[in-house]
Scaffold this active site. Structure first.
Site, PDB file in Angstrom:
ATOM      1  N   GLY A  83      38.751  40.925  41.430  1.00  0.00           N
ATOM      2  CA  GLY A  83      38.024  42.025  42.042  1.00  0.00           C
ATOM      3  C   GLY A  83      36.808  42.455  41.242  1.00  0.00           C
ATOM      4  O   GLY A  83      36.497  41.901  40.188  1.00  0.00           O
ATOM      5  N   ASP A 243      42.907  38.533  44.885  1.00  0.00           N
ATOM      6  CA  ASP A 243      44.043  37.663  44.580  1.00  0.00           C
ATOM      7  C   ASP A 243      45.357  38.428  44.467  1.00  0.00           C
ATOM      8  O   ASP A 243      46.430  37.898  44.790  1.00  0.00           O
ATOM      9  CB  ASP A 243      43.792  36.817  43.328  1.00  0.00           C
ATOM     10  N   ASN A 302      46.974  48.929  36.762  1.00  0.00           N
ATOM     11  CA  ASN A 302      46.285  47.797  36.119  1.00  0.00           C
ATOM     12  C   ASN A 302      46.671  47.756  34.646  1.00  0.00           C
ATOM     13  O   ASN A 302      46.384  48.693  33.896  1.00  0.00           O
ATOM     14  CB  ASN A 302      44.773  47.959  36.237  1.00  0.00           C
TER      15      ASN A 302
END
Length: 494
Positions: A83, A243, A302
């Protein structure tokens, strides 16, 4: 469900790219590697770039290898990738310069500057995206602040997988799941956050149409067909282009009692939810909301993942010790457990050189035993990543009100038996590992849905469950993990 066909999936990671053949026989999927190549940033002076044209040539090489194996054209091709990063096109559709890498240092102070214009709470309430200085919003904002001449030439912004779709098809569009990584997209409105972006002086006229997973963009351009030896056209399909979204789409038995970890360079840990969570608590805990392949949202954390050990391996290689992952797992298993730990997201470890020394410096500055050997450093990294996952799991349960009974690990990290067992032990939850090529499988599955070979993601997940073998790891409870976790929470940066 319908009969057999073949697809090409370009699964582009931040360290490795793969062009995969995905075959559907009417009941099951199979994958075969057509082409694999090393990927990564290219340093020029103090800047870090992506070699977009080099990646594009590898994509065509993968198509050429498909053509060498089969007479017929595939039923489609789709691209998934990381991203936030993007390329700019001029009025003639030409790429302007090389796209910057998300680890380029130009955005280091960008969030602080932008939040003087629009408070972080307002940005999060609109976009639901965790503040990370690598995000598209801050990259774009830096270009505006620096009066970057590329902006004067630009007509269209395309995120990385969308850029490669454009090279293949000539169509300019941004796919939904990728758009949600930018911190410029309003998931509640399902549109670019134009009002917010105008306040930041971001040129919204560069943002193209957003399309949803499963959109057929156009046929492959004649020039690409000729270069790769195809006589018959085939479609370029906008899959779940981020992804992570592709990987989550491919997880068998994913339910409301499951958390996922897409484990690779990054570890993305989260759950599927019906609506984005833009609460003040989600902001405080630094969670993000990203688009899912079926229109659901992914509430996730994340976490800097195996990149830390990848950097260690690279440093040891420069010192003459060329080790692989099997070597790392072996020596880590022999090292003493839970001696030193660190927060993988700590900025002190976001370095581009000598990661072992950075880990040692962190441990020294936090008054812990300093790991010296390769095994001690590797064990420290594996255990620290597992402790970060436990922290994220606790936060997910708090934010959703759910009891998460199973952790499902996909991606390259699912092959790492030491890591999977450590996560199971740390979190005191069973871990189900696989499929390893989840992003590619999700990519192929979305193509099969777009072309009418499958009805929906639920049937696609059932087909993937019949196609792959997953491995289960059962937790081995120990009070030592509770003690280590208490130490970890004192060190945790966010």
């Amino acid at each position: 469900m319908s009969s057999k066909c073949q697809f090409v999936a370009a699964d582009l990671g931040a360290s490795t790219g793969r062009i995969m053949l995905g075959q559907w026989d009417g009941e099951r999927f199979s994958l075969q590697k057509l082409h694999r190549f090393a990927n990564g940033g290219v340093s020029v002076g103090t800047n870090l770039y992506w070699d977009a044209l080099g990646i594009s040539s590898h994509l065509q090489e993968g198509l050429q290898k498909y053509r060498a194996l089969f007479q017929n054209s595939p039923s489609g091709i789709g691209v998934d990738a990381w991203g936030v990063d993007f390329g700019l096109l001029d009025q003639h559709g030409r790429l302007i310069g090389n796209p910057r890498h998300y680890r380029d240092t130009r955005t280091n102070c960008a969030p602080e500057s932008l939040f003087k214009v629009v408070p972080e709470s307002e940005v999060f309430a609109e976009t639901g995206t965790q503040t990370m200085e690598i995000n598209t919003l801050f990259q774009f904002y830096c270009m505006v602040q620096e009066n970057d001449p590329h902006l004067k030439l630009a007509e269209t912004l395309l995120l990385m997988p969308d850029l490669f779709n454009y090279f293949l098809s000539g169509e300019k569009a941004v796919e939904y799941t990728e758009a949600t990584t930018t911190q410029m997209y309003s998931q509640s409105r399902r549109a670019w956050a134009r009002e917010l972006l105008n306040r930041c002086s971001v040129p919204v006229h560069l943002l193209p149409e957003v399309v949803f997973p499963g959109t057929i963009l156009s046929d492959v351009q004649p020039e690409v067909l000729r270069n790769c030896g195809f006589g018959k056209a085939f479609p370029v399909i906008a899959v779940a282009s981020h992804d992570t979204a592709s990987a989550v789409a491919a997880i068998p038995n994913m339910d409301v009692e499951s958390a996922f970890i897409s484990s690779g360079t990054w570890s993305l840990m989260g759950v599927e939810v019906s609506e984005p969570n833009t609460s003040s608590e989600a902001l405080r805990l630094r969670f993000t909301n990203e688009g899912g392949a079926d229109g659901k949202n992914l509430l996730l954390k994340n976490i800097t993942g195996l990149w830390i050990l990848q950097e260690c391996l690279q440093q040891w290689k420069t010192q003459g010790a060329d080790h692989d992952w099997n070597d790392i797992v072996q020596v880590a298993g022999k090292a003493k457990a839970l001696q030193s730990i660190f927060d993988p997201n700590d900025k002190r470890l976001h370095v581009q050189s000598d990661m072992p020394r950075a880990i040692q410096g962190y441990c020294r500055s936090t008054r812990q035993p300093v790991p010296e050997t390769m095994g001690e450093i590797a064990r420290c990294a594996f255990e620290s990543l597992s402790l970060k996952c436990r922290s994220a799991l606790e936060s997910l349960e708090s934010l959703t009100g759910r009891t998460l009974k199973t952790i499902r690990v996909v991606g390259g990290g699912s092959l790492n038996t030491f890591l999977c067992q450590t996560i199971a032990d740390t979190c005191n939850r069973p871990v189900v590992a696989g499929p390893v090529e989840a992003s590619a499988l999700g990519n192929v599955m979305l193509q099969a849905i777009a072309t009418g070979h499958l009805s929906d993601i639920q049937s696609g997940r059932a087909a993937i469950a019949a196609s792959v073998q997953c491995v289960s790891y059962h937790p081995r409870p120990s009070g030592a993990w509770d003690e280590a976790y208490a130490r970890f929470k004192l060190l945790e940066a966010d």
